[in-house]
Write a protein that holds these residues in place. Structure first.
Motif, PDB file in Angstrom:
ATOM      1  N   ILE A  58       0.857  -1.185   0.000  1.00 43.90           N
ATOM      2  CA  ILE A  58       0.000   0.000   0.000  1.00 43.90           C
ATOM      3  C   ILE A  58       0.891   1.232   0.000  1.00 43.90           C
ATOM      4  O   ILE A  58       1.753   1.390   0.862  1.00 43.90           O
ATOM      5  N   HIS A  59       0.665   2.107  -0.959  1.00 45.46           N
ATOM      6  CA  HIS A  59       1.419   3.356  -1.041  1.00 45.46           C
ATOM      7  C   HIS A  59       0.497   4.502  -0.641  1.00 45.46           C
ATOM      8  O   HIS A  59      -0.469   4.783  -1.335  1.00 45.46           O
ATOM      9  N   CYS A  60       0.788   5.130   0.482  1.00 44.78           N
ATOM     10  CA  CYS A  60      -0.029   6.251   0.928  1.00 44.78           C
ATOM     11  C   CYS A  60       0.329   7.482   0.105  1.00 44.78           C
ATOM     12  O   CYS A  60       1.492   7.830  -0.026  1.00 44.78           O
ATOM     13  N   MET A  61      -0.711   8.138  -0.408  1.00 45.94           N
ATOM     14  CA  MET A  61      -0.489   9.268  -1.286  1.00 45.94           C
ATOM     15  C   MET A  61      -0.771  10.601  -0.610  1.00 45.94           C
ATOM     16  O   MET A  61      -0.380  11.635  -1.099  1.00 45.94           O
ATOM     17  N   SER A  62      -1.530  10.569   0.512  1.00 43.69           N
ATOM     18  CA  SER A  62      -1.794  11.812   1.229  1.00 43.69           C
ATOM     19  C   SER A  62      -2.207  11.488   2.646  1.00 43.69           C
ATOM     20  O   SER A  62      -2.561  10.368   2.961  1.00 43.69           O
ATOM     21  N   ALA A  63      -2.160  12.481   3.501  1.00 47.50           N
ATOM     22  CA  ALA A  63      -2.548  12.310   4.895  1.00 47.50           C
ATOM     23  C   ALA A  63      -3.720  13.214   5.207  1.00 47.50           C
ATOM     24  O   ALA A  63      -3.988  14.169   4.495  1.00 47.50           O
ATOM     25  N   SER A  64      -4.431  12.921   6.301  1.00 45.14           N
ATOM     26  CA  SER A  64      -5.580  13.725   6.681  1.00 45.14           C
ATOM     27  C   SER A  64      -5.407  14.231   8.106  1.00 45.14           C
ATOM     28  O   SER A  64      -4.798  13.576   8.943  1.00 45.14           O
ATOM     29  N   THR A  65      -5.959  15.381   8.383  1.00 42.03           N
ATOM     30  CA  THR A  65      -5.840  15.990   9.694  1.00 42.03           C
ATOM     31  C   THR A  65      -6.953  15.500  10.607  1.00 42.03           C
ATOM     32  O   THR A  65      -8.110  15.516  10.228  1.00 42.03           O
ATOM     33  N   GLU A  66      -6.569  15.071  11.796  1.00 42.44           N
ATOM     34  CA  GLU A  66      -7.560  14.609  12.752  1.00 42.44           C
ATOM     35  C   GLU A  66      -8.305  15.802  13.339  1.00 42.44           C
ATOM     36  O   GLU A  66      -7.703  16.841  13.629  1.00 42.44           O
ATOM     37  N   PRO A  67      -9.630  15.681  13.568  1.00 45.05           N
ATOM     38  CA  PRO A  67     -10.360  16.773  14.209  1.00 45.05           C
ATOM     39  C   PRO A  67      -9.977  16.898  15.675  1.00 45.05           C
ATOM     40  O   PRO A  67      -9.551  15.924  16.303  1.00 45.05           O
ATOM     41  N   ALA A  68     -10.114  18.077  16.220  1.00 45.56           N
ATOM     42  CA  ALA A  68      -9.797  18.296  17.631  1.00 45.56           C
ATOM     43  C   ALA A  68     -10.818  17.585  18.504  1.00 45.56           C
ATOM     44  O   ALA A  68     -11.961  17.374  18.107  1.00 45.56           O
ATOM     45  N   THR A  69     -10.402  17.226  19.701  1.00 42.15           N
ATOM     46  CA  THR A  69     -11.317  16.643  20.667  1.00 42.15           C
ATOM     47  C   THR A  69     -11.967  17.756  21.485  1.00 42.15           C
ATOM     48  O   THR A  69     -11.512  18.906  21.479  1.00 42.15           O
ATOM     49  N   VAL A  70     -13.037  17.410  22.213  1.00 41.84           N
ATOM     50  CA  VAL A  70     -13.696  18.379  23.078  1.00 41.84           C
ATOM     51  C   VAL A  70     -12.716  18.909  24.127  1.00 41.84           C
ATOM     52  O   VAL A  70     -12.668  20.114  24.397  1.00 41.84           O
TER      53      VAL A  70
END
Length: 311
Positions: A58-70
């Motif tokens: 598996i070749h990762c092509m991009s990353a995603s930002t995690e949403p903030a927690t409460v």
């Protein structure tokens, strides 16, 4: 003031009622693609298989930002505004920021000026009478920044809509789809998204924003709200229900502030009375000391002279 929090405790209604998840991973058919989803966006990564080996790479092509927690949002607020807030305001603000965090990080959430107008209206009414105007605005800035949004945009858009609504009549307010203008364009965009052609998440702040527009345009007829909801593709029953809650909130807010004012006045009176009592006690002490000093001086003067001892 605790009753105020009931306005924000119920979940808002969205075009999609799926729970927010930090990430969800699903394989497409035949293992030809790997999809990574967050509450913000979807990113695709390639999957390559070898004919000579069953191992998959598996070749990762991009990353995603995690949403903030409460917890992170609340911590950001406390870091941005470090001064103590009276409990009668702080309790409501803490409840409010939790509920708005949940709205903010829904996958269907998208900022719009009507939502901003609703929040600014609620915040200003909630914080009316706060001991310091400067602190009240500083709290607003810290609150919005904790949600990773722009407080100046909230204020600017709210003011823009208020000025526009004051210049409207009941008929022109609901005829925005046939007219051109900056605010008309904003309302058309909301109507298009709410109609299913984009991301739209209804909330009680949005309902309050609509109420504020009607209020400023002096459009008090019930039919005007119905026409405005139809033009915006918004469920009028939801708006009616939330506005009833909002009106009850305002009534309870007035009562809470009256009780708060009575409490503050009573405490001020006690402080003044204690200061007066302290002053009287101090004067009494000084008087006693003065009388004692005068008596001691008189006794010293009246002492018989000491005879000289003969040498």
């Amino acid at each position: 003031m605790a009753a105020v929090t009931s306005f924000f405790s119920a979940p808002s209604q969205c075009s999609e009622r799926k729970a927010i998840v930090s990430s969800a991973r699903t394989f497409a058919a035949n293992s030809e693609g790997f999809r990574f989803r967050t509450s913000f966006s979807c990113h695709y990564v390639g999957v390559r298989t070898s004919a000579s080996s069953s191992r998959m790479v598996i070749h990762c092509m991009s990353a995603s930002t995690e949403p903030a927690t409460v917890a992170e949002t609340k911590l950001n607020f406390l870091k941005a505004y470090r001064r103590p807030i009276p409990n009668v305001y702080n309790n409501v603000l803490q409840e409010l920021i939790v509920q708005q965090h949940l709205m903010r990080y829904k996958r269907t959430y998208r900022y719009d000026p009507v939502f901003a107008l609703g929040f600014v209206t609620v915040y200003d009414q909630l914080m009316e009478g706060y001991p310091s105007d400067e602190d009240r605005e500083a709290i607003f800035q810290a609150y919005i920044k904790a949600l990773k949004e722009d407080p100046e945009q909230y204020r600017t858009d709210a003011q823009k809509l208020e000025e526009w609504a004051r210049a409207q009549t009941a008929s022109s307010l609901v005829e925005f789809p046939t007219r051109e203008g900056e605010v008309e364009g904003i309302l058309k965009d909301i109507a298009e998204r709410a109609g299913g052609k984009g991301s739209f998440c209804y909330s009680r702040f949005f309902a309050v924003g609509l109420f504020r527009l009607l209020e400023l345009a002096n459009a008090t007829e019930p039919t005007i709200l119905e026409k405005l909801c139809a033009a915006l593709n918004v469920n009028k029953r939801s708006v009616d229900r939330d506005l009833d809650v909002y009106r009850n909130l305002l009534s309870k807010l007035v009562q809470a502030k009256e009780l708060l004012k009575e409490y503050v006045d009573r405490e001020k009176k006690k402080i003044v009375e204690r200061a007066e009592e302290a002053q009287k006690a101090s004067e009494a002490v000084r008087k006693c000391l003065g009388e004692y000093s005068m008596q001691a001086t008189a006794d010293f003067v009246l002492l018989p002279p000491i005879a000289n001892d003969p040498l």
